[in-house]
Scaffold this motif. Structure first.
Motif, PDB file in Angstrom:
ATOM      1  N   LEU A  20       0.365   2.692  -9.374  1.00 47.54           N
ATOM      2  CA  LEU A  20       0.688   3.287  -8.079  1.00 47.54           C
ATOM      3  C   LEU A  20      -0.521   3.278  -7.163  1.00 47.54           C
ATOM      4  O   LEU A  20      -1.663   3.246  -7.631  1.00 47.54           O
ATOM      5  CB  LEU A  20       1.162   4.737  -8.272  1.00 47.54           C
ATOM      6  CG  LEU A  20       2.394   4.921  -9.142  1.00 47.54           C
ATOM      7  CD1 LEU A  20       2.656   6.407  -9.378  1.00 47.54           C
ATOM      8  CD2 LEU A  20       3.607   4.260  -8.514  1.00 47.54           C
ATOM      9  N   CYS A  21      -0.261   3.344  -5.879  1.00 44.64           N
ATOM     10  CA  CYS A  21      -1.337   3.387  -4.886  1.00 44.64           C
ATOM     11  C   CYS A  21      -2.247   4.585  -5.172  1.00 44.64           C
ATOM     12  O   CYS A  21      -1.762   5.706  -5.312  1.00 44.64           O
ATOM     13  CB  CYS A  21      -0.728   3.504  -3.493  1.00 44.64           C
ATOM     14  SG  CYS A  21      -1.947   3.758  -2.185  1.00 44.64           S
ATOM     15  N   LYS A  26       2.557   6.699  -4.148  1.00 44.40           N
ATOM     16  CA  LYS A  26       3.960   6.295  -4.011  1.00 44.40           C
ATOM     17  C   LYS A  26       4.139   4.778  -3.974  1.00 44.40           C
ATOM     18  O   LYS A  26       5.065   4.256  -4.560  1.00 44.40           O
ATOM     19  CB  LYS A  26       4.557   6.923  -2.759  1.00 44.40           C
ATOM     20  CG  LYS A  26       4.643   8.436  -2.841  1.00 44.40           C
ATOM     21  CD  LYS A  26       5.273   9.015  -1.584  1.00 44.40           C
ATOM     22  CE  LYS A  26       5.478  10.491  -1.709  1.00 44.40           C
ATOM     23  NZ  LYS A  26       4.340  11.299  -1.385  1.00 44.40           N
ATOM     24  N   GLY A  27       3.274   4.094  -3.270  1.00 47.57           N
ATOM     25  CA  GLY A  27       3.384   2.641  -3.150  1.00 47.57           C
ATOM     26  C   GLY A  27       2.971   1.938  -4.426  1.00 47.57           C
ATOM     27  O   GLY A  27       2.312   2.511  -5.294  1.00 47.57           O
ATOM     28  N   ASP A  38      -1.829  -6.735  -0.992  1.00 45.12           N
ATOM     29  CA  ASP A  38      -2.812  -6.725   0.089  1.00 45.12           C
ATOM     30  C   ASP A  38      -2.908  -5.338   0.725  1.00 45.12           C
ATOM     31  O   ASP A  38      -3.989  -4.871   1.050  1.00 45.12           O
ATOM     32  CB  ASP A  38      -2.447  -7.756   1.165  1.00 45.12           C
ATOM     33  CG  ASP A  38      -2.482  -9.175   0.619  1.00 45.12           C
ATOM     34  OD1 ASP A  38      -3.319  -9.446  -0.259  1.00 45.12           O
ATOM     35  OD2 ASP A  38      -1.653  -9.995   1.049  1.00 45.12           O
ATOM     36  N   ARG A  39      -1.739  -4.710   0.930  1.00 48.60           N
ATOM     37  CA  ARG A  39      -1.661  -3.377   1.541  1.00 48.60           C
ATOM     38  C   ARG A  39      -0.563  -2.573   0.865  1.00 48.60           C
ATOM     39  O   ARG A  39       0.431  -3.130   0.440  1.00 48.60           O
ATOM     40  CB  ARG A  39      -1.311  -3.471   3.033  1.00 48.60           C
ATOM     41  CG  ARG A  39      -2.401  -4.007   3.891  1.00 48.60           C
ATOM     42  CD  ARG A  39      -2.046  -3.852   5.375  1.00 48.60           C
ATOM     43  NE  ARG A  39      -3.131  -4.295   6.199  1.00 48.60           N
ATOM     44  CZ  ARG A  39      -4.197  -3.560   6.501  1.00 48.60           C
ATOM     45  NH1 ARG A  39      -4.305  -2.358   6.032  1.00 48.60           N
ATOM     46  NH2 ARG A  39      -5.153  -4.040   7.259  1.00 48.60           N
ATOM     47  N   CYS A  40      -0.764  -1.268   0.816  1.00 44.18           N
ATOM     48  CA  CYS A  40       0.271  -0.376   0.278  1.00 44.18           C
ATOM     49  C   CYS A  40       1.434  -0.362   1.257  1.00 44.18           C
ATOM     50  O   CYS A  40       1.243  -0.190   2.465  1.00 44.18           O
ATOM     51  CB  CYS A  40      -0.275   1.033   0.096  1.00 44.18           C
ATOM     52  SG  CYS A  40       0.973   2.228  -0.430  1.00 44.18           S
ATOM     53  N   ASP A  41       2.659  -0.538   0.760  1.00 44.90           N
ATOM     54  CA  ASP A  41       3.826  -0.559   1.644  1.00 44.90           C
ATOM     55  C   ASP A  41       4.217   0.830   2.118  1.00 44.90           C
ATOM     56  O   ASP A  41       5.036   0.962   3.024  1.00 44.90           O
ATOM     57  CB  ASP A  41       5.014  -1.255   0.956  1.00 44.90           C
ATOM     58  CG  ASP A  41       5.390  -0.627  -0.364  1.00 44.90           C
ATOM     59  OD1 ASP A  41       4.635   0.218  -0.865  1.00 44.90           O
ATOM     60  OD2 ASP A  41       6.446  -1.002  -0.912  1.00 44.90           O
ATOM     61  N   VAL A  42       3.632   1.877   1.565  1.00 45.36           N
ATOM     62  CA  VAL A  42       3.952   3.247   1.985  1.00 45.36           C
ATOM     63  C   VAL A  42       2.906   3.790   2.954  1.00 45.36           C
ATOM     64  O   VAL A  42       3.212   4.202   4.061  1.00 45.36           O
ATOM     65  CB  VAL A  42       4.099   4.184   0.761  1.00 45.36           C
ATOM     66  CG1 VAL A  42       4.327   5.620   1.195  1.00 45.36           C
ATOM     67  CG2 VAL A  42       5.228   3.714  -0.140  1.00 45.36           C
TER      68      VAL A  42
END
Length: 143
Positions: A20-21, A26-27, A38-42
């Motif tokens: 998890l992020c 959460k992400g 590349d980036r957390c979607d949350v």
């Protein structure tokens, strides 16, 4: 929000183990088996800081392969197994034993880098310049 040392450790292991992020929890940290997003979607955390390099392989070999190797040698010495049977047991055991922990270990290392804000000594300016050029190029590509 500042975490004390025991909370940091618990958070690092929880987010790393579950992939998890490490910022929002959460992400997802991974887009494939060992490829970090590349980036957390949350929360949008930029994972460019993540550089676990050979750490997952090192820890997998150190804490999994060596004990398994001793187990296999013990099996050969104590049980005197035929070599073919020993290979049938040892190869899948060593393969799975070394590959399966790679993802949780990599997650743990990435989460640890984020929570502890770790950077290689003396490279802050270099990373800043490199990311600035990347962001500038990304901005031009989006236009």
């Amino acid at each position: 929000m500042e975490l004390d040392e025991s909370e940091k450790t618990a958070w690092i292991f929880k987010s790393g183990w579950k992939g998890l992020c490490p910022h929002c929890g959460k992400g997802k940290m991974f887009k494939s088996w060992l490829k970090v997003v590349d980036r957390c979607d949350v929360c949008g955390l930029d994972y460019r800081f993540a550089s676990p390099d050979d750490g997952p392989a090192f820890f997998s070999l150190t804490f999994v392969a060596f004990p398994l190797l001793f187990l296999i040698v013990w099996m050969q010495v104590a049980l005197e197994l035929p070599v073919v049977l020993l290979f049938v047991i040892a190869i899948p055991l060593m393969g799975l034993g070394c590959v399966l922990p790679l993802r949780p270990i990599k997650g743990w290392l990435v989460a640890s880098q984020y929570v502890n804000r770790s950077v290689e000594a003396g490279t802050e300016k270099l990373w800043g310049d490199m990311h600035a050029r990347e962001d500038e190029k990304r901005g031009r590509d989006e236009d």
